[in-house]
Scaffold this active site. Structure first.
Site, PDB file in Angstrom:
ATOM      1  N   SER A   1      41.199  40.183  45.026  1.00 15.64           N
ATOM      2  CA  SER A   1      40.129  40.975  45.638  1.00 15.64           C
ATOM      3  C   SER A   1      40.730  42.135  46.411  1.00 15.64           C
ATOM      4  O   SER A   1      41.895  42.089  46.817  1.00 15.64           O
ATOM      5  CB  SER A   1      39.303  40.113  46.596  1.00 15.64           C
ATOM      6  OG  SER A   1      39.956  39.976  47.855  1.00 15.64           O
ATOM      7  N   ASP A   2      39.941  43.176  46.623  1.00 13.52           N
ATOM      8  CA  ASP A   2      40.347  44.189  47.586  1.00 13.52           C
ATOM      9  C   ASP A   2      40.133  43.609  48.987  1.00 13.52           C
ATOM     10  O   ASP A   2      39.550  42.530  49.163  1.00 13.52           O
ATOM     11  CB  ASP A   2      39.547  45.479  47.385  1.00 13.52           C
ATOM     12  CG  ASP A   2      40.317  46.710  47.838  1.00 13.52           C
ATOM     13  OD1 ASP A   2      41.193  46.583  48.719  1.00 13.52           O
ATOM     14  OD2 ASP A   2      40.038  47.809  47.333  1.00 13.52           O
ATOM     15  N   TRP A   3      40.600  44.316  49.993  1.00 15.84           N
ATOM     16  CA  TRP A   3      40.604  43.816  51.381  1.00 15.84           C
ATOM     17  C   TRP A   3      39.190  43.392  51.803  1.00 15.84           C
ATOM     18  O   TRP A   3      38.288  44.216  51.881  1.00 15.84           O
ATOM     19  CB  TRP A   3      41.122  44.913  52.303  1.00 15.84           C
ATOM     20  CG  TRP A   3      41.231  44.529  53.746  1.00 15.84           C
ATOM     21  CD1 TRP A   3      40.217  44.249  54.611  1.00 15.84           C
ATOM     22  CD2 TRP A   3      42.438  44.417  54.519  1.00 15.84           C
ATOM     23  NE1 TRP A   3      40.701  43.962  55.863  1.00 15.84           N
ATOM     24  CE2 TRP A   3      42.065  44.059  55.831  1.00 15.84           C
ATOM     25  CE3 TRP A   3      43.782  44.582  54.224  1.00 15.84           C
ATOM     26  CZ2 TRP A   3      43.001  43.861  56.854  1.00 15.84           C
ATOM     27  CZ3 TRP A   3      44.719  44.398  55.246  1.00 15.84           C
ATOM     28  CH2 TRP A   3      44.327  44.044  56.536  1.00 15.84           C
ATOM     29  N   GLY A   4      39.029  42.097  52.056  1.00 14.92           N
ATOM     30  CA  GLY A   4      37.766  41.588  52.598  1.00 14.92           C
ATOM     31  C   GLY A   4      36.614  41.555  51.623  1.00 14.92           C
ATOM     32  O   GLY A   4      35.475  41.254  52.005  1.00 14.92           O
TER      33      GLY A   4
END
Length: 716
Positions: A264-267
């Site tokens: 995933s991308d950040w968060g």
């Protein structure tokens, strides 16, 4: 480690250990300072055990720190499974190269591969294993801040760059070549199509458009062997990518046969909640794992809820095992089980990182990326001319651009420094000239210098923070103070060349009276030296735009390969009821593929070996290119094709090939392109690739607008 050994290791892992492998934490969680860990730990609800077993680590800096963290990790990991150290190495590690949009404007695939190779070499010796690059998002809207990370508006060109970035980062054998790092292609999918150019915004397009224009770049990177894929923040057909099962299980895994890791991308996993498709973290974890996300970056939905979801039967444990297996396989492919410290070496790090060799290569690549947009016989400068270099970017070293994580501005070469090595007849100010609010003293000093000079360089542009992630702009003109200053300079000396440092195509209204314009992008560590070489003719500019510059932001999105309409402007331009603006041209100010040279290249009419093509034959299109000048130079010859009648509406032209040609003064060469049936395929309404029998137009020229054409038929 053999495949069976990985399976045996997976069987030895507890459920908690498996879940922890799916967690990525930032380097701060491994700090020796307990106080630095306390706040972030509390925010995410983490325990020391979870931190000790988190499968991957984000943003480690330096060989010694990488070795320390890996040692600490292995001491606490029951099964001796190493962590993977990942980071954003986008256009250089410590030696910073031009932003990717600048690299795209080089149209030089070898240069892109070399940039990635050097970036990997510096990152690997500093202890890193994975880079979150290349970003291959197709972008048609310069308001989007992250356009600086893209190689432009064309799917074909982006795909070619994607392939070479991956090759440069990864080399031939990651397990044995510790000077390379694994590549993570991003952002899957269509992140560059955010509505209104606003970062993190919704994306809305048809499946056919997604397949034809946006997916090819990712697929090219995967065919080249990229080991990871990162999810995008946006929605795809109304479903956030990070929870989109169709996107990852059907397209990525089945159609593209991708066997690597999805991160995933950040968060982004937790962001399924504000998106409005998950009511809480538990539901977000369920959706993301079922969709196919293997690693959760910097949120703890998996850590907190996967055990519960598996025990309740809401998530099959087999999906967890698949994800962990892919992560273990990546660690194996990187050689981490045998060599957990891999290429990290504090001694070699000092020799390799920002070496003179790397700086010299960065300078050459920066030269290739710069685009001469305008030249009314003012460039190159002559050695006897007195040149004033003024404006906010004249002495600025903040020219690295966003995502130059390890780059240091103080190590960059400014334009003034670069020019000083080439000319002794310079007028340079002492006052600091602010980009947004220059002082009266700075302006007055600059105007005095301009008045005394034969010619003037007005160095303008964006601040570094004005482009990049979370840096979308509705007004993409130069700052008003810079435009006002430019007009003041013209009043005292109209022999003006504007140089531009920026991270996106700009609306250049307000500097039209400049006699020369050089687009330098954010050129990296050696940017000032490269720019000076172009201004003084030590390098003949060869860059060509990989993204169109609008006349005004009101035209955005504007791109060369737009679709035909039922009322095309071109057929009856004086008619009101056609597709046009009342107040501005339909066309870009500087189109895709555009760029000037100090050489004068002339094209002959193009010819074909045959006007008939079949699925089993090919035809050759030829053009004679002649350099009618005293300057040796390089031209980028571009091939475009137009399908005149398709099953669905086709673009007015599409890039299908290009060749960079070196010509000595007065030299001429025949440039050829081969066309076969595969070049004519596109995504039809049934979502499948095929071609249509019928008439086509082949076009060749120096850019997407200035082309000559010839027609041929595909017979089936």
């Amino acid at each position: 480690m053999k495949q069976q050994e990985i399976l045996d290791l997976l069987k030895k892992m507890t459920l908690e250990e498996k879940i922890d492998q799916l967690l990525q934490l930032a380097a701060e969680f491994y700090s020796e300072n307990a106080e630095e860990r306390t706040g972030p730990m509390a925010d995410l609800g983490l325990t020391e055990t979870t931190i000790a077993n988190a499968g991957t680590t984000l943003g480690v800096s330096g060989a010694e720190e990488a070795i320390r963290i890996q040692k600490k990790y292995l001491e606490k990991n029951r099964l001796g499974i190493p962590t993977i150290l990942m980071a954003d190495i986008i256009h250089g590690f410590r030696t910073i190269f031009p932003i990717p949009l600048g690299l795209g404007s080089s149209w030089d695939l070898d240069a892109a591969e070399k940039m990635a190779e050097i970036s990997a070499k510096e990152a690997a010796v500093s202890g890193l294993h994975v880079t979150f690059s290349p970003m291959v998002d197709l972008v048609r809207d310069p308001r989007w801040g992250r356009v600086m990370e893209s190689t432009g508006e064309d799917s074909f060109l982006n795909s070619r760059f994607a392939e070479r970035f991956v090759k440069g980062y990864q080399g031939e054998n990651l397990k044995e070549d510790f000077s390379r790092v694994a590549a993570c292609v991003k952002h899957f999918a269509a992140y560059g199509a955010a509505i209104a150019g606003r970062d993190y915004n919704t994306v809305n397009m048809s499946e056919r458009q997604l397949r034809e224009s946006y997916l090819p770049g990712y697929q090219a990177a995967l065919v080249a062997g990229a080991k990871l894929v990162m999810t995008s923040f946006n929605t795809v057909d109304g479903i956030p990518a990070t929870g989109n099962k169709w996107l990852f299980r059907e397209i990525l895994r089945k159609e593209f046969d991708f066997q690597g890791v999805v991160i995933s991308d950040w968060g982004a996993v937790k962001e399924l909640i504000p998106h409005g498709v998950a009511k809480d973290e538990k539901e977000a974890a369920k959706q993301a794992l079922i969709a196919g996300v293997d690693i959760e970056m910097m949120t703890t939905c998996y850590s907190n809820y996967l055990r519960e979801l598996i025990e309740e039967g809401q998530v099959p444990v087999e999906l967890l095992d698949e994800a962990v297996g892919r992560i273990l396989e990546l660690k194996n492919e990187l050689g981490l089980f045998e060599q957990p410290f891999r290429g990290a070496d504090p001694v070699k790090e000092k020799e390799i990182v920002l070496s003179n060799e790397h700086r010299a290569i960065a300078c050459e690549i920066a030269k290739k990326s710069m685009v001469l947009l305008k030249n009314d016989d003012i460039l190159p400068f002559k050695k006897e001319e007195t040149i004033a270099i003024i404006g906010p970017a004249a002495a600025s070293k903040k020219i690295l651009g966003a995502w130059s994580w390890q780059g240091k501005s103080e190590e960059a070469i400014s334009l003034v420094e670069g020019a000083t090595s080439l000319s002794k007849k310079l007028l340079i100010g002492n006052e600091v000239f602010d980009y947004l609010e220059p002082t009266t003293a700075a302006i007055q000093e600059a105007l005095l210098l301009a008045e005394q000079a034969d010619k003037v360089v007005v160095a303008l542009g964006e601040l570094e923070e004005m482009s990049g992630e979370a840096a979308s702009r509705s007004d993409i003109r130069l700052p008003s103070a810079q435009l006002a200053f430019f007009q003041q300079v013209l009043e005292v000396n109209d022999q003006v060349v504007v140089t531009l440092y920026n991270g996106r195509p700009l609306d250049l209204q307000g500097i039209d009276e400049a006699k020369g314009i050089v687009e330098a992008w954010f050129p990296g560590t050696e940017g000032g030296r490269a720019l000076a070489a172009i201004l003084w003719g030590k390098y003949n500019p060869s860059g060509r735009l990989s993204m169109s510059f609008p006349e005004t932001v009101g035209q955005v999105p504007i791109y060369y390969n737009c679709d035909n309409t039922g009322r095309p402007f071109e057929t009856t331009p004086d008619e009101k009821y056609v597709s046009k603006y009342l107040d501005v041209s339909n066309y870009a100010k500087y189109p895709f593929g555009f760029g000037l040279s100090y050489s004068d290249f002339r094209y002959s009419e193009i010819s074909l070996t045959s006007d008939e093509l079949t699925p089993t034959t090919e035809i050759t299109v030829s053009v004679t290119l002649k350099n009618q000048s005293a300057y040796a130079g390089e031209e980028t010859v571009q091939l475009y094709i137009h399908d005149l009648v398709g099953e669905v509406v086709r673009p007015v032209k599409e890039l299908k090939g290009f060749k960079k040609v070196q010509l000595a003064p007065s030299e001429e060469k025949i440039v050829t392109f081969s066309i076969d049936e595969s070049l004519l395929r596109y995504v039809h309404s049934n979502q499948e690739m095929s071609s249509d029998a019928g008439e086509f137009e082949a076009m060749v020229g120096p850019n997407s607008r200035e082309v000559s054409s010839v027609r041929f038929n595909l017979k089936k």
